[in-house]
Design a protein around this motif. Structure first.
Motif, PDB file in Angstrom:
ATOM      1  N   ARG B 212      29.316  42.207  27.565  1.00  0.00           N
ATOM      2  CA  ARG B 212      28.181  43.118  27.378  1.00  0.00           C
ATOM      3  C   ARG B 212      27.715  43.846  28.627  1.00  0.00           C
ATOM      4  N   LEU B 213      27.991  43.276  29.827  1.00  0.00           N
ATOM      5  CA  LEU B 213      27.406  43.909  31.015  1.00  0.00           C
ATOM      6  C   LEU B 213      28.435  44.363  32.040  1.00  0.00           C
ATOM      7  N   LEU B 214      29.192  43.409  32.543  1.00  0.00           N
ATOM      8  CA  LEU B 214      30.096  43.725  33.641  1.00  0.00           C
ATOM      9  C   LEU B 214      31.513  43.630  33.098  1.00  0.00           C
ATOM     10  N   ARG B 215      31.959  44.678  32.508  1.00  0.00           N
ATOM     11  CA  ARG B 215      33.251  44.596  31.817  1.00  0.00           C
ATOM     12  C   ARG B 215      34.383  44.474  32.805  1.00  0.00           C
ATOM     13  N   ARG B 216      35.291  43.561  32.534  1.00  0.00           N
ATOM     14  CA  ARG B 216      36.466  43.367  33.364  1.00  0.00           C
ATOM     15  C   ARG B 216      37.682  43.325  32.452  1.00  0.00           C
ATOM     16  N   SER B 217      38.820  43.800  32.916  1.00  0.00           N
ATOM     17  CA  SER B 217      40.014  43.770  32.086  1.00  0.00           C
ATOM     18  C   SER B 217      40.639  42.381  32.100  1.00  0.00           C
ATOM     19  N   ARG B 218      41.160  41.958  31.007  1.00  0.00           N
ATOM     20  CA  ARG B 218      41.979  40.754  30.867  1.00  0.00           C
ATOM     21  C   ARG B 218      41.375  39.525  31.535  1.00  0.00           C
ATOM     22  N   ASP B 219      40.169  39.177  31.224  1.00  0.00           N
ATOM     23  CA  ASP B 219      39.584  37.943  31.751  1.00  0.00           C
ATOM     24  C   ASP B 219      39.509  37.897  33.268  1.00  0.00           C
ATOM     25  N   ALA B 220      39.560  39.060  33.883  1.00  0.00           N
ATOM     26  CA  ALA B 220      39.541  39.061  35.347  1.00  0.00           C
ATOM     27  C   ALA B 220      38.201  38.572  35.881  1.00  0.00           C
ATOM     28  N   VAL B 221      38.225  37.862  37.010  1.00  0.00           N
ATOM     29  CA  VAL B 221      36.990  37.438  37.685  1.00  0.00           C
ATOM     30  C   VAL B 221      37.056  37.936  39.123  1.00  0.00           C
ATOM     31  N   ASP B 222      35.870  38.018  39.733  1.00  0.00           N
ATOM     32  CA  ASP B 222      35.825  38.566  41.093  1.00  0.00           C
ATOM     33  C   ASP B 222      36.108  37.495  42.137  1.00  0.00           C
ATOM     34  N   VAL B 223      35.412  36.366  41.977  1.00  0.00           N
ATOM     35  CA  VAL B 223      35.526  35.293  42.959  1.00  0.00           C
ATOM     36  C   VAL B 223      35.636  33.983  42.202  1.00  0.00           C
ATOM     37  N   ILE B 224      36.455  33.074  42.709  1.00  0.00           N
ATOM     38  CA  ILE B 224      36.426  31.719  42.156  1.00  0.00           C
ATOM     39  C   ILE B 224      35.903  30.796  43.243  1.00  0.00           C
ATOM     40  N   LEU B 225      34.761  30.183  42.962  1.00  0.00           N
ATOM     41  CA  LEU B 225      34.206  29.206  43.892  1.00  0.00           C
ATOM     42  C   LEU B 225      34.836  27.859  43.575  1.00  0.00           C
ATOM     43  N   VAL B 226      35.330  27.174  44.592  1.00  0.00           N
ATOM     44  CA  VAL B 226      35.950  25.873  44.368  1.00  0.00           C
ATOM     45  C   VAL B 226      35.276  24.852  45.265  1.00  0.00           C
ATOM     46  N   GLN B 227      34.919  23.716  44.670  1.00  0.00           N
ATOM     47  CA  GLN B 227      34.332  22.661  45.479  1.00  0.00           C
ATOM     48  C   GLN B 227      35.387  21.582  45.709  1.00  0.00           C
ATOM     49  N   ALA B 228      35.578  21.212  46.990  1.00  0.00           N
ATOM     50  CA  ALA B 228      36.534  20.158  47.298  1.00  0.00           C
ATOM     51  C   ALA B 228      35.830  18.811  47.235  1.00  0.00           C
TER      52      ALA B 228
END
Lengths: 224, 408
Positions: B212-228
């Protein structure tokens, strides 16, 4: 070891004033025995101050030999001369030369500080001040003292390290006749009591009267 | 000569010329004051920046598309699939949490007023990975994700801007890009300012944002935050994530088309930037200290000339060169040390003032004066006094006694 306190042979002193050589002393020889009271007289420019400076180890002669208490004063460093002045010579100047912000007591302590004396320093300074009749003036500063009193502080300062000789350059020159007489009496009293050798540099015949021997200088030479 | 007697005499001599001593000291006061203030501000800025980086969470890695060092043709976007793959405990055992995000600027509005803020589409795990504390309400849940619900978590600054208050706003409805959203929680203030202010954000479910708001193609994401798992496992997590992404992006050889940055990398960069800033500011302030030192030299030279007769007399009664040296060095060192101490007080005052101004303008800057800065300033200012006092003192010590006594 000779019996003379001061033994000077053929002293000469040449200054360079710009390009011109000034011959302040042209071969003066001089012997002073311990306990003697002498005066060096002469018109201004006769070299009497230069002679006094050399005797007092403030300055070095250009030529000639000088023994003070058997020690040859030759080729010594500035600091070695300073130590000799500190231990052997007391100076009394026409203009007193006291440290203006310091009390009579700390002024008198000064030579002992440079000598590294710490034990009984204060006591010795007080005794010296009492010896010149200023026992009740020890906390006063020079500007709270009369000219005669200031000169007496200077005398106390000159004798506090028990020097072999006290050199007095026109000691009464800035004083009225009464305090001048007092100062002379104190100095001569030191000679009587302790046998301190006194050398006056003066052109005042009144002073010369009190001394056992007069050395007359003219144009850098001894005359008369 | 005893040091104590020397110090007393030097103080006496400095006090006898109060105005002159005061003006001379002023140069050192300003020099030391500005050095202290600059170091304090620099340290404060560093604390703020590193603090806000640490506040983001613990043992975090940031996975981004593309490369910072290489020009790449057609880097593959990061996708939700990538995020799920990283979450696989067999492929990446050092990873405990994964939070993909998409972000963009959105317009928010309430009661006819509107403003712009940062909208972030997040998943449920964002709360634990990113250490989100809520003032009130609750975080986005799986139900919201599945239902693509129109719900939002507000940053406190956004809540303040929209409703004029940060509490009691749960249940209110406002608009994002013209569409109605219901507030389900408000974040606790974290502090920070400017670009990427965590208090000026709106969090919405990833699914809602995508559709509805920030359309991205094919499930794309900008950043993936990962916690170790722990600080020690950040490096292995880094390698594991890289391996997973290389396999998925089919780039086992050649350049990676993604970048993994650790929190430590950010801290490192921030520290080096603020260090340069601090050294730069301190260096400029140091120049004024140098000028102060020259002032001391000047006055000491005047003082030596004025006291030529005194020096002659001291020499006549037996002062050696080192006695005279020591006397004047004590004076100049004392002068600059006193200046240094007053300067420290001035620097402290200045940095408090800067702190107060920063606080008044809502910037998070807490100037911090370290003991090391104080010691450094005291030592350095005394050294400046000694250094610049050396030449005048040498001049005094080298005077010929006969000429000094005759000086009018």
């Amino acid at each position: 070891m000779s019996e003379w306190l001061i033994e000077a042979e053929d002293l000469t002193k040449v200054y360079l004033m710009g390009e011109i050589e000034v011959h302040a002393l042209r071969g003066v020889s001089l012997r002073i025995a311990p306990g003697e009271v002498i005066s060096i007289m002469g018109p201004s420019g006769s070299g009497k101050s230069t002679l006094m400076n050399i005797i007092g180890c403030l300055d070095r002669p250009t030529n000639g030999t000088y023994h003070l208490k058997g020690q040859l004063i030759y080729d010594l460093s500035d600091d070695q001369l300073a130590e000799i002045r500190n231990r052997m010579v007391g100076f009394v100047f026409q203009t007193f030369n006291l440290l203006g912000r310091q009390t009579a007591l700390t002024n008198v302590e000064l030579p002992m500080r440079y000598a590294g004396v710490t034990n009984g320093r204060r006591k010795r300074a007080i005794e010296a001040l009492k010896a010149v009749g200023l026992g009740d003036r020890i906390r006063h500063r020079p500007n709270e003292l009369s000219g005669g009193e200031q000169q007496r502080v200077a005398i106390a300062r000159s004798l506090v390290n028990n020097p072999a000789i006290i050199l007095a350059d026109e000691p009464t020159g800035n004083l009225d006749s009464k305090s001048g007489e007092e100062v002379m009496n104190i100095l001569l009293g030191l000679n009587e009591k302790h046998g301190t050798t006194l050398v006056f540099v003066t052109h005042d015949p009144e002073i010369a009267v009190h001394t056992q021997r007069v050395i007359m200088l003219k144009d850098g030479r001894e005359v008369g | 000569m005893e040091l104590w007697q020397n110090i007393l005499e030097a103080l006496d001599s400095l006090m006898s010329n109060k105005v002159r001593s005061g003006l001379t000291v002023l140069g050192i006061v300003i020099g030391v004051g500005s050095v202290i203030a600059m170091l304090a501000i620099g340290t404060g800025a560093q604390n703020t920046i590193t603090g806000s980086i640490s506040d983001i969470g613990t043992n975090l890695l940031f996975v981004m598309r593309g490369s910072v060092s290489e020009e790449l043709r057609n880097p593959k976007p990061l996708t939700l699939g990538d995020a799920q793959a990283i979450e696989d405990p067999f492929a990446a055992p050092s990873v405990v949490g994964v939070a993909p995000m998409i972000q963009g600027t959105v317009e928010v509005g309430y009661a006819g007023e509107s403003s712009f803020t940062q909208g972030i589409g997040v998943t449920v795990d964002y709360q634990s990975v990113r250490n989100v504390d809520l003032l009130e309400g609750e975080f986005i849940s799986d139900v919201h994700m599945l239902g693509r619900s129109a719900v939002a978590i507000l940053g406190p600054d956004v809540a303040e801007a929209l409703f004029g208050r940060v509490e009691g706003v749960v249940g209110e409805t406002f608009r994002i890009e013209g569409q109605p959203f219901r507030v389900i929680g408000v974040k606790s203030p974290e502090g920070g300012s400017g670009f990427q202010n965590p208090d000026d954000q709106v969090l919405i479910p990833m699914t809602t944002a995508q559709t509805r708001l920030l359309r991205r193609s094919r499930d794309a994401v900008d950043v993936i935050l990962v916690q170790a798992l722990s600080a020690e496992s950040v490096t292995s997590a880094n390698e594991e994530i890289a391996a997973v992404l290389r396999a998925r992006h089919r780039t086992p050889i050649g350049e990676d088309d993604f970048t993994i940055l650790t929190q430590e990398d950010f801290l490192e960069t921030a520290r080096s930037i603020t260090n340069v800033l601090t050294i730069f500011l301190g260096g400029i302030a140091g120049i004024s200290l140098l000028v102060g030192g020259i002032g001391i030299m000047n006055i000491m030279l005047v003082s030596v000339t004025e006291r030529t007769r005194e020096i002659g007399l001291r020499k006549a009664v037996g002062a050696r060169k080192r006695d005279i040296m020591l006397q004047f060095l004590t004076e100049s060192a004392l002068l600059s040390m006193i200046g240094g101490l007053i300067g420290i007080a001035l620097g402290w005052g200045l940095s408090q003032m800067v702190g107060a101004i920063a606080a008044a303008s809502d910037a998070d800057l807490y100037p911090a004066i370290g003991l090391d800065a104080v010691l450094l300033a005291t030592l350095f200012s005394t050294a400046v006094g000694l250094f610049f006092g050396l030449y005048p003192a040498k001049r005094a010590a080298d005077l010929e006694p006969v000429e000094a006594l005759r000086y009018e």
